[in-house]
Design a protein around this motif. Structure first.
Motif, PDB file in Angstrom:
ATOM      1  N   HIS A 203       0.839  -1.196   0.000  1.00 37.71           N
ATOM      2  CA  HIS A 203       0.000   0.000   0.000  1.00 37.71           C
ATOM      3  C   HIS A 203       0.877   1.250   0.000  1.00 37.71           C
ATOM      4  CE1 HIS A 203      -3.213   2.645   2.091  1.00 37.71           C
ATOM      5  NE2 HIS A 203      -3.483   2.558   0.801  1.00 37.71           N
ATOM      6  N   ASP A 204       0.951   1.933  -1.134  1.00 36.47           N
ATOM      7  CA  ASP A 204       1.885   3.046  -1.280  1.00 36.47           C
ATOM      8  C   ASP A 204       1.589   4.192  -0.319  1.00 36.47           C
ATOM      9  OD1 ASP A 204      -0.454   3.666  -2.580  1.00 36.47           O
ATOM     10  OD2 ASP A 204       0.476   4.352  -4.444  1.00 36.47           O
ATOM     11  N   GLU A 205       0.322   4.458  -0.030  1.00 37.03           N
ATOM     12  CA  GLU A 205      -0.007   5.544   0.890  1.00 37.03           C
ATOM     13  C   GLU A 205       0.499   5.240   2.303  1.00 37.03           C
ATOM     14  OE1 GLU A 205      -4.115   6.588   0.802  1.00 37.03           O
ATOM     15  OE2 GLU A 205      -4.164   6.849  -1.380  1.00 37.03           O
ATOM     16  N   SER A 206       0.429   3.990   2.704  1.00 35.53           N
ATOM     17  CA  SER A 206       0.943   3.610   4.019  1.00 35.53           C
ATOM     18  C   SER A 206       2.458   3.774   4.075  1.00 35.53           C
ATOM     19  CB  SER A 206       0.564   2.162   4.349  1.00 35.53           C
ATOM     20  OG  SER A 206      -0.816   2.040   4.624  1.00 35.53           O
ATOM     21  N   ILE A 207       3.128   3.432   3.007  1.00 39.78           N
ATOM     22  CA  ILE A 207       4.583   3.581   2.968  1.00 39.78           C
ATOM     23  C   ILE A 207       4.976   5.051   3.058  1.00 39.78           C
ATOM     24  CG2 ILE A 207       6.616   3.362   1.464  1.00 39.78           C
ATOM     25  CD1 ILE A 207       5.872   0.789   2.921  1.00 39.78           C
ATOM     26  N   GLU A 208       4.250   5.923   2.403  1.00 41.04           N
ATOM     27  CA  GLU A 208       4.521   7.360   2.507  1.00 41.04           C
ATOM     28  C   GLU A 208       4.377   7.830   3.954  1.00 41.04           C
ATOM     29  OE1 GLU A 208       2.046   9.523  -0.154  1.00 41.04           O
ATOM     30  OE2 GLU A 208       2.769   8.496  -1.956  1.00 41.04           O
ATOM     31  N   THR A 209       3.323   7.363   4.625  1.00 37.45           N
ATOM     32  CA  THR A 209       3.121   7.721   6.026  1.00 37.45           C
ATOM     33  C   THR A 209       4.237   7.161   6.891  1.00 37.45           C
ATOM     34  OG1 THR A 209       0.718   7.777   5.731  1.00 37.45           O
ATOM     35  CG2 THR A 209       1.537   7.559   7.985  1.00 37.45           C
ATOM     36  N   ALA A 210       4.645   5.919   6.622  1.00 35.42           N
ATOM     37  CA  ALA A 210       5.713   5.284   7.399  1.00 35.42           C
ATOM     38  C   ALA A 210       7.012   6.078   7.291  1.00 35.42           C
ATOM     39  CB  ALA A 210       5.926   3.853   6.930  1.00 35.42           C
ATOM     40  N   ARG A 211       7.328   6.549   6.116  1.00 37.17           N
ATOM     41  CA  ARG A 211       8.540   7.353   5.937  1.00 37.17           C
ATOM     42  C   ARG A 211       8.493   8.629   6.768  1.00 37.17           C
ATOM     43  NH1 ARG A 211       8.461   6.397  -0.604  1.00 37.17           N
ATOM     44  NH2 ARG A 211       9.623   4.413  -0.622  1.00 37.17           N
ATOM     45  N   GLN A 212       7.316   9.253   6.802  1.00 42.46           N
ATOM     46  CA  GLN A 212       7.160  10.465   7.605  1.00 42.46           C
ATOM     47  C   GLN A 212       7.271  10.137   9.091  1.00 42.46           C
ATOM     48  OE1 GLN A 212       7.038  13.589   6.577  1.00 42.46           O
ATOM     49  NE2 GLN A 212       6.978  14.251   8.729  1.00 42.46           N
ATOM     50  N   ARG A 213       6.678   9.014   9.512  1.00 38.82           N
ATOM     51  CA  ARG A 213       6.769   8.601  10.915  1.00 38.82           C
ATOM     52  C   ARG A 213       8.234   8.363  11.313  1.00 38.82           C
ATOM     53  NH1 ARG A 213       1.897   9.705  10.856  1.00 38.82           N
ATOM     54  NH2 ARG A 213       0.168   8.292  11.396  1.00 38.82           N
ATOM     55  N   ALA A 214       9.018   7.778  10.418  1.00 37.88           N
ATOM     56  CA  ALA A 214      10.427   7.509  10.718  1.00 37.88           C
ATOM     57  C   ALA A 214      11.204   8.808  10.903  1.00 37.88           C
ATOM     58  CB  ALA A 214      11.047   6.673   9.603  1.00 37.88           C
ATOM     59  N   LYS A 215      10.914   9.792  10.074  1.00 37.41           N
ATOM     60  CA  LYS A 215      11.570  11.101  10.219  1.00 37.41           C
ATOM     61  C   LYS A 215      11.215  11.731  11.562  1.00 37.41           C
ATOM     62  CE  LYS A 215      11.717  12.197   5.261  1.00 37.41           C
ATOM     63  NZ  LYS A 215      11.212  13.099   4.197  1.00 37.41           N
TER      64      LYS A 215
END
Length: 350
Positions: A203-215
């Protein structure tokens, strides 16, 4: 007709309807900051709570009465005040509590919003992809599971695996498959700074959110999130591969496990976290099983049936069925490492 049994079931139905309606009130209370404002504040009048939260007193009064009727807050008729007990605050207001559950109610609202899709799935037999659900499901699921991951994953679950924690402390390569918003991946990265983590989700939208969470968590230098399916996620030589509450959602869990075995290091380990379930259906006929069977009907099973193979394990697959999946994929060692009231924590090795 047994009149006593009828009366008892009518009372249960009313209780369930009240709980369903009150779930919306819980969500509203969380999002408007009512619980947070009441935590540790002692007795409050509706006017005081409305002032603290910049909301309208008349609505606050009705909300408080609903909460008092459900036992979420207490009411003192002599003073006309309401109070959030410390125990309820642990569940509803304290973000650092091991039993904080309020945000998870959004998963329930998503099921209501997707009701027509689920009805259509019943009639057609077709599935519903994870990405086809209302966005509230994604955030609600993250919030519900994150509490368990924060308080159990690195303190109990990983230490329960054979030799894994020592590897992670020294520096290991970890894949978190079906990572969603990356809650479990980030928790591990924070606990084991010498290791490198890769989170995968289709799920690409979840991956985008995950990247932001990691930052936001300050671990983006040690965590990489990538869009990939469970049957072909990239890389090799993984010391640990995690499936956190997701293997049962997959259309081809055997195929995902076979791919995992191929990319696993020779002495690698699979951490499989799944919803708690007993061996037989009758073992799951309790409040936790009721919750998970509902989620399985509306989300988990449709998700699996939307994919190739469509095995449809369901959220209550249980240890025995999961062991069969891992054995078919070529894993020879499988055991229950530990458990919680909500999770089975399973270990698989080649």
């Amino acid at each position: 007709m047994n009149e006593a049994k009828l009366k008892t079931f009518v009372e249960q139905m009313v209780t369930d309807m009240a709980a369903a309606m009150s779930g919306v009130m819980t969500n509203i209370g969380h999002k408007l900051g009512f619980y947070k404002a009441m935590a540790g504040a002692g007795p409050l009048t509706p006017a005081q709570l409305a002032q603290k939260t910049n909301t309208h007193e008349r609505y606050v009064l009705e909300w408080l009465n609903n909460q008092a009727a459900g036992g979420y807050v207490t009411y003192d008729p002599s003073s006309g005040t309401y109070e959030l007990p410390d125990e309820q605050a642990m569940v509803l207001a304290n973000l650092d509590s091991p039993v904080f559950m309020a945000p998870g109610v959004d998963t329930i609202s998503s099921v209501w919003l997707d009701e027509d899709k689920v009805i259509d799935a019943f009639r057609t037999g077709k599935g519903i992809g994870w990405h086809e659900h209302h966005h509230r499901l994604f955030c609600g699921t993250e919030a519900f599971f994150r509490t368990g991951y924060r308080f159990h994953l690195t303190t109990e679950w990983i230490p329960a695996l054979e030799g894994v924690e020592a590897k992670l402390k020294a520096g290991a390569k970890v894949a978190d498959v079906g990572c969603g918003h990356g809650a479990s991946t980030i928790v591990m990265a924070q606990a084991y700074p010498n290791s490198t983590f890769f989170g995968f989700d289709y799920h690409d939208e979840s991956i985008e959110t995950a990247r932001q969470r990691a930052k936001e968590a300050g671990v983006a230098d040690r965590v990489k999130f990538e869009v990939a399916a469970a049957k072909n996620f990239p890389g090799s030589g993984y010391d640990l591969v995690c499936f956190m509450d997701c293997l049962h959602d997959m259309g081809d869990p055997v195929g995902a496990a076979k791919h995992t075995r191929q990319v696993l290091a020779q002495d690698g380990t699979v951490l499989l976290v799944e919803p708690f379930a007993g061996r037989n259906i009758e073992d799951n006929l309790n409040p936790v099983g009721r919750l998970f069977y509902a989620a399985s009907t509306a989300v988990c099973t449709p998700c699996s049936l939307s994919q190739e193979v469509g095995l449809g394990l369901g959220a209550q697959a249980g240890e025995r069925r999961l062991s069969e999946v891992m054995a078919e994929a070529g894993f020879t060692r499988f055991r229950r490492a530990t458990q919680t009231p909500f999770n089975l924590v399973l270990e698989a090795r080649p």
